[in-house]
Design a protein around this motif. Structure first.
Motif, PDB file in Angstrom:
ATOM      1  N   GLY A 288       0.769  -1.229   0.000  1.00 39.79           N
ATOM      2  CA  GLY A 288       0.000   0.000   0.000  1.00 39.79           C
ATOM      3  C   GLY A 288       0.793   1.267   0.000  1.00 39.79           C
TER       4      GLY A 288
ATOM      5  N   ALA B  36       2.975   2.156  -3.291  1.00 37.20           N
ATOM      6  CA  ALA B  36       2.163   2.389  -4.499  1.00 37.20           C
ATOM      7  C   ALA B  36       1.382   3.690  -4.372  1.00 37.20           C
ATOM      8  CB  ALA B  36       1.215   1.214  -4.728  1.00 37.20           C
TER       9      ALA B  36
ATOM     10  N   ALA C 262       1.619   6.934  -6.731  1.00 29.29           N
ATOM     11  CA  ALA C 262       0.423   7.458  -7.420  1.00 29.29           C
ATOM     12  C   ALA C 262       0.169   8.923  -7.038  1.00 29.29           C
ATOM     13  CB  ALA C 262      -0.796   6.608  -7.072  1.00 29.29           C
TER      14      ALA C 262
ATOM     15  N   SER D 146       2.057  -0.172 -10.506  1.00 26.97           N
ATOM     16  CA  SER D 146       2.415  -1.587 -10.698  1.00 26.97           C
ATOM     17  C   SER D 146       2.602  -1.831 -12.183  1.00 26.97           C
ATOM     18  CB  SER D 146       1.300  -2.506 -10.218  1.00 26.97           C
ATOM     19  OG  SER D 146       1.160  -2.373  -8.857  1.00 26.97           O
TER      20      SER D 146
ATOM     21  N   VAL E  95       0.725  -7.793 -13.747  1.00 26.32           N
ATOM     22  CA  VAL E  95      -0.048  -8.685 -12.881  1.00 26.32           C
ATOM     23  C   VAL E  95       0.297 -10.107 -13.305  1.00 26.32           C
ATOM     24  CG1 VAL E  95      -2.374  -9.424 -12.288  1.00 26.32           C
ATOM     25  CG2 VAL E  95      -1.939  -7.013 -12.688  1.00 26.32           C
TER      26      VAL E  95
ATOM     27  N   ARG F 182      -0.243 -14.495 -12.777  1.00 32.25           N
ATOM     28  CA  ARG F 182      -1.102 -15.564 -12.275  1.00 32.25           C
ATOM     29  C   ARG F 182      -0.453 -16.915 -12.569  1.00 32.25           C
ATOM     30  NH1 ARG F 182      -3.188 -11.864 -10.273  1.00 32.25           N
ATOM     31  NH2 ARG F 182      -5.365 -11.205 -10.277  1.00 32.25           N
TER      32      ARG F 182
ATOM     33  N   SER G 214      -4.680  -0.978 -13.541  1.00 35.04           N
ATOM     34  CA  SER G 214      -3.674  -0.491 -12.585  1.00 35.04           C
ATOM     35  C   SER G 214      -3.853  -1.115 -11.202  1.00 35.04           C
ATOM     36  CB  SER G 214      -3.744   1.027 -12.467  1.00 35.04           C
ATOM     37  OG  SER G 214      -3.252   1.600 -13.627  1.00 35.04           O
ATOM     38  N   PHE G 215      -5.080  -1.555 -10.891  1.00 35.86           N
ATOM     39  CA  PHE G 215      -5.305  -2.212  -9.598  1.00 35.86           C
ATOM     40  C   PHE G 215      -5.548  -3.711  -9.789  1.00 35.86           C
ATOM     41  CE2 PHE G 215      -6.275   2.237  -8.878  1.00 35.86           C
ATOM     42  CZ  PHE G 215      -5.660   2.494  -7.667  1.00 35.86           C
ATOM     43  N   GLY G 216      -5.122  -4.259 -10.917  1.00 35.49           N
ATOM     44  CA  GLY G 216      -5.309  -5.676 -11.199  1.00 35.49           C
ATOM     45  C   GLY G 216      -6.772  -5.963 -11.514  1.00 35.49           C
ATOM     46  N   GLY G 217      -7.164  -7.223 -11.303  1.00 34.67           N
ATOM     47  CA  GLY G 217      -8.556  -7.590 -11.590  1.00 34.67           C
ATOM     48  C   GLY G 217      -8.859  -8.980 -11.097  1.00 34.67           C
TER      49      GLY G 217
ATOM     50  N   HIS H 135      -8.030 -11.585  -7.161  1.00 36.14           N
ATOM     51  CA  HIS H 135      -6.902 -10.999  -6.425  1.00 36.14           C
ATOM     52  C   HIS H 135      -6.683  -9.519  -6.704  1.00 36.14           C
ATOM     53  CE1 HIS H 135      -5.524 -14.470  -4.274  1.00 36.14           C
ATOM     54  NE2 HIS H 135      -5.833 -15.179  -5.350  1.00 36.14           N
TER      55      HIS H 135
ATOM     56  N   CYS I 119      -6.604  -5.560  -6.279  1.00 33.79           N
ATOM     57  CA  CYS I 119      -6.158  -4.793  -5.117  1.00 33.79           C
ATOM     58  C   CYS I 119      -7.344  -4.435  -4.226  1.00 33.79           C
ATOM     59  CB  CYS I 119      -5.509  -3.504  -5.616  1.00 33.79           C
ATOM     60  SG  CYS I 119      -5.043  -2.402  -4.291  1.00 33.79           S
ATOM     61  N   PHE I 120      -7.244  -4.716  -2.929  1.00 33.99           N
ATOM     62  CA  PHE I 120      -8.355  -4.285  -2.076  1.00 33.99           C
ATOM     63  C   PHE I 120      -8.097  -2.917  -1.451  1.00 33.99           C
ATOM     64  CE2 PHE I 120      -6.451  -4.874   1.923  1.00 33.99           C
ATOM     65  CZ  PHE I 120      -5.991  -6.166   2.122  1.00 33.99           C
TER      66      PHE I 120
ATOM     67  N   TYR J  69      -9.282   2.909  -0.780  1.00 39.22           N
ATOM     68  CA  TYR J  69      -8.488   3.574   0.264  1.00 39.22           C
ATOM     69  C   TYR J  69      -7.477   4.531  -0.380  1.00 39.22           C
ATOM     70  CZ  TYR J  69      -4.916   3.518   4.076  1.00 39.22           C
ATOM     71  OH  TYR J  69      -3.981   3.849   5.029  1.00 39.22           O
ATOM     72  N   SER J  70      -6.829   4.063  -1.453  1.00 38.99           N
ATOM     73  CA  SER J  70      -5.812   4.895  -2.109  1.00 38.99           C
ATOM     74  C   SER J  70      -6.419   6.149  -2.713  1.00 38.99           C
ATOM     75  CB  SER J  70      -5.123   4.147  -3.245  1.00 38.99           C
ATOM     76  OG  SER J  70      -4.563   2.994  -2.760  1.00 38.99           O
TER      77      SER J  70
HETATM   78  C1  HEM Z   1      -2.428   3.625  -5.995  1.00 37.97           C
HETATM   79  C2  HEM Z   1      -2.197   2.678  -5.115  1.00 37.97           C
HETATM   80  C3  HEM Z   1      -2.204   1.202  -5.409  1.00 37.97           C
HETATM   81  C4  HEM Z   1      -2.037   0.533  -6.597  1.00 37.97           C
HETATM   82  C5  HEM Z   1      -1.795   1.120  -7.986  1.00 37.97           C
HETATM   83  C6  HEM Z   1      -2.147  -0.883  -6.297  1.00 37.97           C
HETATM   84  C7  HEM Z   1      -2.054  -1.879  -7.249  1.00 37.97           C
HETATM   85  C8  HEM Z   1      -2.181  -3.225  -6.980  1.00 37.97           C
HETATM   86  C9  HEM Z   1      -2.100  -4.279  -7.966  1.00 37.97           C
HETATM   87  C10 HEM Z   1      -1.834  -4.091  -9.462  1.00 37.97           C
HETATM   88  C11 HEM Z   1      -2.284  -5.439  -7.337  1.00 37.97           C
HETATM   89  C12 HEM Z   1      -2.278  -6.847  -7.964  1.00 37.97           C
HETATM   90  C13 HEM Z   1      -3.717  -7.189  -8.341  1.00 37.97           C
HETATM   91  C14 HEM Z   1      -3.873  -8.451  -9.131  1.00 37.97           C
HETATM   92  O1  HEM Z   1      -2.980  -9.328  -9.085  1.00 37.97           O
HETATM   93  O2  HEM Z   1      -4.896  -8.588  -9.830  1.00 37.97           O
HETATM   94  C15 HEM Z   1      -2.495  -5.152  -5.928  1.00 37.97           C
HETATM   95  C16 HEM Z   1      -2.737  -6.086  -4.966  1.00 37.97           C
HETATM   96  C17 HEM Z   1      -2.892  -5.813  -3.642  1.00 37.97           C
HETATM   97  N1  HEM Z   1      -2.937  -4.554  -3.062  1.00 37.97           N
HETATM   98 FE1  HEM Z   1      -2.742  -2.791  -4.010  1.00 37.97          FE
HETATM   99  N2  HEM Z   1      -2.371  -1.036  -4.962  1.00 37.97           N
HETATM  100  C18 HEM Z   1      -2.422   0.202  -4.375  1.00 37.97           C
HETATM  101  C19 HEM Z   1      -2.658   0.489  -3.048  1.00 37.97           C
HETATM  102  C20 HEM Z   1      -2.896  -0.451  -2.078  1.00 37.97           C
HETATM  103  C21 HEM Z   1      -3.177  -0.150  -0.682  1.00 37.97           C
HETATM  104  C22 HEM Z   1      -3.277   1.250  -0.099  1.00 37.97           C
HETATM  105  C23 HEM Z   1      -3.313  -1.347  -0.050  1.00 37.97           C
HETATM  106  C24 HEM Z   1      -3.607  -1.656   1.388  1.00 37.97           C
HETATM  107  C25 HEM Z   1      -3.757  -0.815   2.358  1.00 37.97           C
HETATM  108  C26 HEM Z   1      -3.133  -2.392  -1.036  1.00 37.97           C
HETATM  109  C27 HEM Z   1      -3.189  -3.730  -0.759  1.00 37.97           C
HETATM  110  C28 HEM Z   1      -3.093  -4.724  -1.710  1.00 37.97           C
HETATM  111  C29 HEM Z   1      -3.152  -6.144  -1.401  1.00 37.97           C
HETATM  112  C30 HEM Z   1      -3.295  -6.774  -0.020  1.00 37.97           C
HETATM  113  C31 HEM Z   1      -3.042  -6.828  -2.614  1.00 37.97           C
HETATM  114  C32 HEM Z   1      -3.067  -8.342  -2.836  1.00 37.97           C
HETATM  115  C33 HEM Z   1      -4.501  -8.792  -3.159  1.00 37.97           C
HETATM  116  C34 HEM Z   1      -4.567 -10.301  -3.408  1.00 37.97           C
HETATM  117  O3  HEM Z   1      -3.570 -10.896  -3.830  1.00 37.97           O
HETATM  118  O4  HEM Z   1      -5.647 -10.872  -3.210  1.00 37.97           O
HETATM  119  N3  HEM Z   1      -2.881  -1.808  -2.251  1.00 37.97           N
HETATM  120  N4  HEM Z   1      -2.432  -3.789  -5.744  1.00 37.97           N
END
Ligand code: HEM
Length: 341
Positions: free
Chosen positions: A140, A143, A147, A205, A208, A210, A276-279, A282, A284-285, A289-290
């Motif tokens: 978190g 990233a 951003a 990021s 992604v 898998r 940008s947040f995947g799909g 899995h 991004c949760f 928040y971001s």
């Molecule tokens: C602009 C900010 C952020 C970007 C661009 C971002 C992007 C991503 C991406 C691309 C993934 C991989 C998704 C996938 O494999 O489909 C991911 C996964 C994840 N992100 Fe973020 N993220 C951001 C902020 C955050 C924040 C603030 C948190 C937590 C407080 C967070 C927690 C996570 C977690 C726990 C995963 C793993 C989810 C899983 O594998 O089930 N991310 N994020």
């Protein structure tokens, strides 16, 4: 809480001056992470120490080579592992002392301590909690910081959209005064699109990945078919996906209105047009928040400062897998208090 933290943090800026935007945003986001994720022990007693260690972890563990050879013995990895071990020790002690004293706090660390495993109902071990906390921070903080910096660099460098975002703030101030809450953040559609467009063009990021559990076939737009066998690892490039010209008109142009009513290019492009947040399962949760925290920061900055970029528009850190702007992002500021139109 966020608004107060930002107000306190930015109150140390002078009447006017020059700052490295990237450094300032990384610091303020670290403060927020320590408030919401890490708990009061870190915040009150060891903020400096933990910030330095997390910075070491991010700086040394984000190289592309680490993605493919995570344990290759290079100096950066030694530094990363040293920082990880120290952080592990600190969080271990905090979790242990909360458990022994029965002290309960309102933070993510507490949620992890109280959670039970779905499979056998057991509590997590101290080292599992520590690992999850560090990966949350890792996922978190860095990233969001990348951003937030890109969002700022893009906004300040594009006068038309900067003016539109400022005008939106003025209208909102006219309606709600200087107060900001969750529902008011939802009214900041222009600012939201400006941030989203920065994240599309400069995704924190790069890809992604898998693991393939079952054979499947991919059909390309040109009509070719590819068999993807079980056991393989597939990767999709977010950078390429976010720049596809059949989805995004003039993809290299910063155009936040592409997400607005009547265009919505990301939605028209299908479920996985904006990755940008995947799909999928899995994804991004931390997405919501971001956006929230970046909107709070930028609405605060737009309301309280006139900003001008004085260094050239930054290049990407292409050797990192969470690429931020390369080098310093120098910005001059002058205090103001925005009033309603
Ligand atoms: C602009 C900010 C952020 C970007 C661009 C971002 C992007 C991503 C991406 C691309 C993934 C991989 C998704 C996938 O494999 O489909 C991911 C996964 C994840 N992100 Fe973020 N993220 C951001 C902020 C955050 C924040 C603030 C948190 C937590 C407080 C967070 C927690 C996570 C977690 C726990 C995963 C793993 C989810 C899983 O594998 O089930 N991310 N994020």
């Amino acid at each position: 809480i966020w608004f107060m933290k930002y107000r306190d943090y930015f109150s140390k800026w002078e009447q006017e001056g020059i700052i490295d935007l990237k450094h300032e945003l990384a610091e303020v986001l670290m403060l927020i992470a320590s408030r919401c994720l890490l708990g009061k022990e870190v915040r009150e007693k060891m903020f400096e120490e933990v910030s330095v260690l997390i910075n070491d972890l991010c700086k040394n563990g984000m190289h592309f080579i680490s993605l493919f050879f995570p344990y290759i013995p290079i100096p950066a990895h030694r530094q990363r592992d040293k920082a990880r071990a120290k952080l592990g020790h600190i969080f271990h002690e905090i979790v242990r002392s909360r458990k022994i004293s029965g002290q309960v706090e309102d933070d993510v660390l507490q949620k992890l301590i109280d959670s039970k495993c779905m499979e056998d109902g057991r509590s997590m071990t101290e080292s599992e909690i520590t690992g999850l906390l560090i990966s949350l921070l890792f996922a978190g903080q860095h990233a969001s910081s990348s951003a937030a910096s890109w969002a700022g660099a893009c906004l300040i460098s594009h006068e038309k959209y900067l003016a539109a975002a400022v005008e939106e703030q003025q209208k909102i101030i006219g309606k709600h005064g200087q107060h900001v809450d969750y529902s008011i953040l939802l009214e900041m559609g222009t600012l939201h699109s400006c941030i989203k467009e920065a994240i599309r063009m400069h995704s924190p990021s790069a890809m992604v990945m898998r693991h393939v559990k079952k054979n499947f076939t991919v059909q390309t737009r040109e009509g070719y078919s590819y068999e993807i066998p079980e056991g393989h690892t597939v990767a999709t490039s977010i950078v390429v996906g976010n720049q596809l010209p059949h989805i995004y008109k003039d993809p290299h142009v910063y155009d936040p209105y592409r997400f607005g009513p009547g265009r919505e290019e990301d939605k028209a492009g299908g479920k996985f047009a904006f990755t940008s947040f995947g799909g999928g399962r899995h994804a991004c949760f931390g997405e919501e928040y971001s956006y929230m925290q970046i909107k709070v920061i930028w609405s605060f900055l737009l309301r309280n400062f006139e900003l001008k970029m004085i260094s050239p528009f930054p290049e990407e850190e292409i050797d990192k897998f969470i690429p931020g702007p390369k080098g310093r992002v120098m910005v001059s500021y002058k205090r103001r208090l925005l009033v309603s139109t």
